[in-house]
Write a protein that holds these residues in place. Structure first.
Motif, PDB file in Angstrom:
ATOM      1  N   CYS A 285      -7.720 -31.911  16.420  1.00 30.16           N
ATOM      2  CA  CYS A 285      -8.334 -30.769  17.116  1.00 30.16           C
ATOM      3  C   CYS A 285      -9.663 -31.179  17.723  1.00 30.16           C
ATOM      4  O   CYS A 285     -10.545 -31.671  17.032  1.00 30.16           O
ATOM      5  CB  CYS A 285      -8.553 -29.609  16.152  1.00 30.16           C
TER       6      CYS A 285
ATOM      7  N   CYS B 239      -5.470 -22.480  21.741  1.00 33.96           N
ATOM      8  CA  CYS B 239      -4.740 -21.733  20.724  1.00 33.96           C
ATOM      9  C   CYS B 239      -5.281 -20.310  20.642  1.00 33.96           C
ATOM     10  O   CYS B 239      -4.531 -19.334  20.675  1.00 33.96           O
ATOM     11  CB  CYS B 239      -4.858 -22.430  19.368  1.00 33.96           C
TER      12      CYS B 239
ATOM     13  N   CYS C  15      -1.484 -25.825  22.476  1.00 33.72           N
ATOM     14  CA  CYS C  15      -2.528 -26.801  22.122  1.00 33.72           C
ATOM     15  C   CYS C  15      -2.284 -28.129  22.831  1.00 33.72           C
ATOM     16  O   CYS C  15      -1.288 -28.797  22.580  1.00 33.72           O
ATOM     17  CB  CYS C  15      -2.570 -27.033  20.613  1.00 33.72           C
TER      18      CYS C  15
ATOM     19  N   HIS D  24     -10.242 -27.477  22.227  1.00 36.82           N
ATOM     20  CA  HIS D  24      -9.835 -26.990  23.545  1.00 36.82           C
ATOM     21  C   HIS D  24      -9.877 -25.464  23.591  1.00 36.82           C
ATOM     22  O   HIS D  24     -10.000 -24.881  24.647  1.00 36.82           O
ATOM     23  CB  HIS D  24      -8.399 -27.397  23.860  1.00 36.82           C
ATOM     24  N   GLY D  25      -9.653 -24.840  22.438  1.00 34.17           N
ATOM     25  CA  GLY D  25      -9.667 -23.380  22.384  1.00 34.17           C
ATOM     26  C   GLY D  25      -8.444 -22.711  22.983  1.00 34.17           C
ATOM     27  O   GLY D  25      -8.394 -21.490  23.124  1.00 34.17           O
TER      28      GLY D  25
END
Ligand code: HEM
Ligand code: SF4
Lengths: 63, 404
Positions: free
Chosen positions: A10, A16, A54, A13-14
């Motif tokens: 992770c 999700c 994602c 990226h945000g």
């Protein structure tokens, strides 16, 4: 169904959270935080969409 | 492993400038990864899955510059290596990268950007005020770049009225190719002297926080602060401006979509991601392999240069249904317009907020714009955007945001 985010991959990226805000939140640095425990059936579709979105493929789903 | 797959593409060549999308399609068709002999020889990582696979593990590649066996400067994020300046955290590897990234990430987090929203609103209104009575303007240097530059300077704690001093040379860096003119040298000098002054007499901006940062091995150096600030400027100004200009150009004859973008917040969100995917302001950037490792069916070797093609990945039909079609409600949309892996854009939250604010205010106030002339960047392998985009519109009235 359970979802988890691998912190190794992770990078915040945000996506999700953007696609499934009811299942994924973001911490202060913008990294994804998944809903803990069993995902209620009403949110499963959303969980799938969120994990598919994602770009790092950091989210895994356990059916 | 298959044998080495090769392809004849010169990313700095005329052909690539003229027909970039065709060349990228050819690269994808050849395979997920292929080797080209041009520009000293490098891999082209063109398919979506391969870009993500190749950038997921941080210890397999480096972005740092180094001296090669002949004493020549090598490495970095561009091919060929650009000698002028170092971008931080972009051209650093872990563990140093961790501290550099952390020092700026907090200022650009979703929460920080949310707190900045009134400032973004205000500068957007002011900048539109400056052009709305004219009837004709260059969107890039009269709207997109100034809003982004002013917001960024405000955040950094630097005088916003100096925006042109920074934004013009950075615009030329993108529009004319990677040659750093005297303007960029002047920026470097100004930043250095500002940092010295502010170390002696701190104020309250991001630049002061950077100066005061303690890294694992000691205080952040002035040089590091300068390189971080420069990266924040170069990373944002023209990329955001190009994204806005491209989006507005595409929207100009689509009144229904314009209305929906103004009314439907969720649609604005998905549309932002689709504009990012389709336009891909960051076309591609490079890495050096630190170890032998496979990407898809090809073997990278330690020291190999790799060009990661973000726009090509964003137009990969294996990932995106009809990639050449703009679908503003596309979802999921796993674009890599902000890159992938550890260096993935730290400014993405700010970029999205500025983009959305300007799009909405502009569409509300300038209802009948028409693009009458535009010119794309000369070089296309690192960034896509516009040297200028001239718009004509019915003059409107100022809302005098200075009174606020
Ligand atoms: C639409 C606008 C933007 C696009 C398309 C974009 C694109 C990118 C890309 C592709 C990367 C990865 C670079 C690499 O692979 O080496 C990146 C990194 C970076 N971007 Fe952005 N960017 C945008 C806006 C911004 C803004 C507004 C800022 C500053 C506030 C910014 C600051 C940075 C920085 C500092 C990095 C380096 C991060 C690191 O190395 O850890 N970008 N950006
Ligand atoms: S989309 Fe993936 S990389 Fe981004 S925050 Fe969510 S889990 Fe992390």
């Amino acid at each position: 169904m359970k979802v988890s985010i691998d912190p190794k991959y992770c990078v915040g990226h945000g996506m999700c959270h953007l696609n499934a805000p009811d299942v994924f939140g973001l911490d202060d640095d913008g990294h994804g935080v998944a809903l803990e425990g069993e995902i209620p059936s009403a949110l499963r579709e959303s969980a799938r969409l969120g994990s598919e979105s994602c770009p790092q493929q950091a989210i895994s789903i356990e059916e | 492993m298959q044998q080495v797959r090769t392809i004849d593409i010169d990313i700095n060549g005329e052909d690539y400038v003229r027909r970039p999308l065709d060349m990228e399609a050819a690269a994808r068709e050849a395979g997920p990864v292929a080797w080209t002999e041009s520009n000293g020889g490098h891999w082209m990582v063109s398919r979506h899955a391969a870009v993500i696979e190749g950038l997921r593990d941080a210890d397999t590649y480096s972005t740092e510059k180094f001296l090669d066996e002949n004493g020549q400067l090598a490495g970095g994020i561009m091919i060929p290596t650009v000698p002028f300046y170092r971008y931080l955290p972009n051209e650093s590897d872990p563990p140093a990268w961790n501290g550099f990234r952390k020092s700026i990430a907090g200022h650009l987090s979703p929460g920080s950007v949310e707190r900045l929203q009134p400032v973004i609103d205000q500068y957007t209104a002011e900048v539109i005020d400056e052009m709305i009575e004219l009837g004709e303007a260059d969107f890039v240097m009269q709207v997109g770049s100034p809003v982004t530059a002013k917001v960024t300077l405000h955040l950094l704690g630097l005088p916003t009225e100096d925006w042109k001093f920074y934004a013009k040379p950075i615009h030329l860096l993108f529009a004319d190719g990677a040659s750093a003119g005297p303007g960029v040298a002047a920026i470097q000098e100004r930043l250095s002297s500002t940092i010295t002054e502010r170390r002696a007499a701190p104020q309250r901006g991001m630049i002061d926080d950077l100066i005061a940062t303690e890294l694992d091995y000691g205080p952040m150096s002035d040089e590091d602060v300068k390189d971080l600030v420069f990266d924040v400027m170069v990373g944002g100004f023209d990329t955001v401006a190009g994204l806005m200009a491209g989006s507005l150009q595409w929207l100009q004859d689509k009144p229904d979509l314009k209305t929906r973008l103004l009314e439907d917040d969720e649609f604005l969100q998905t549309a932002t991601e689709e504009f990012l995917r389709y336009i891909s302001p960051a076309v591609g950037l490079s890495r050096t392999a630190t170890t032998d490792y496979p990407i898809a069916d090809q073997q990278m070797h330690k020291g190999d240069r790799m060009y990661f093609m973000y726009r090509s990945a964003n137009w990969d039909p294996a990932e995106f249904d009809e990639p050449e079609t703009m679908r503003l409600d596309r979802r999921p949309n796993r674009h890599v317009a902000f890159g992938a892996g550890i260096h993935r854009c730290v400014g993405s939250n700010l970029a999205r907020s500025i983009f959305q604010t300007v799009l909405r205010q502009f569409l509300t106030r300038v209802t009948d714009y028409e693009v009458v002339d535009f010119e794309q960047y000369k070089m296309t392998n690192n960034n896509a955007g516009f040297a200028r985009m001239i718009m004509r519109y019915t003059p409107g009235t100022r809302i005098d945001s200075s009174a606020r």
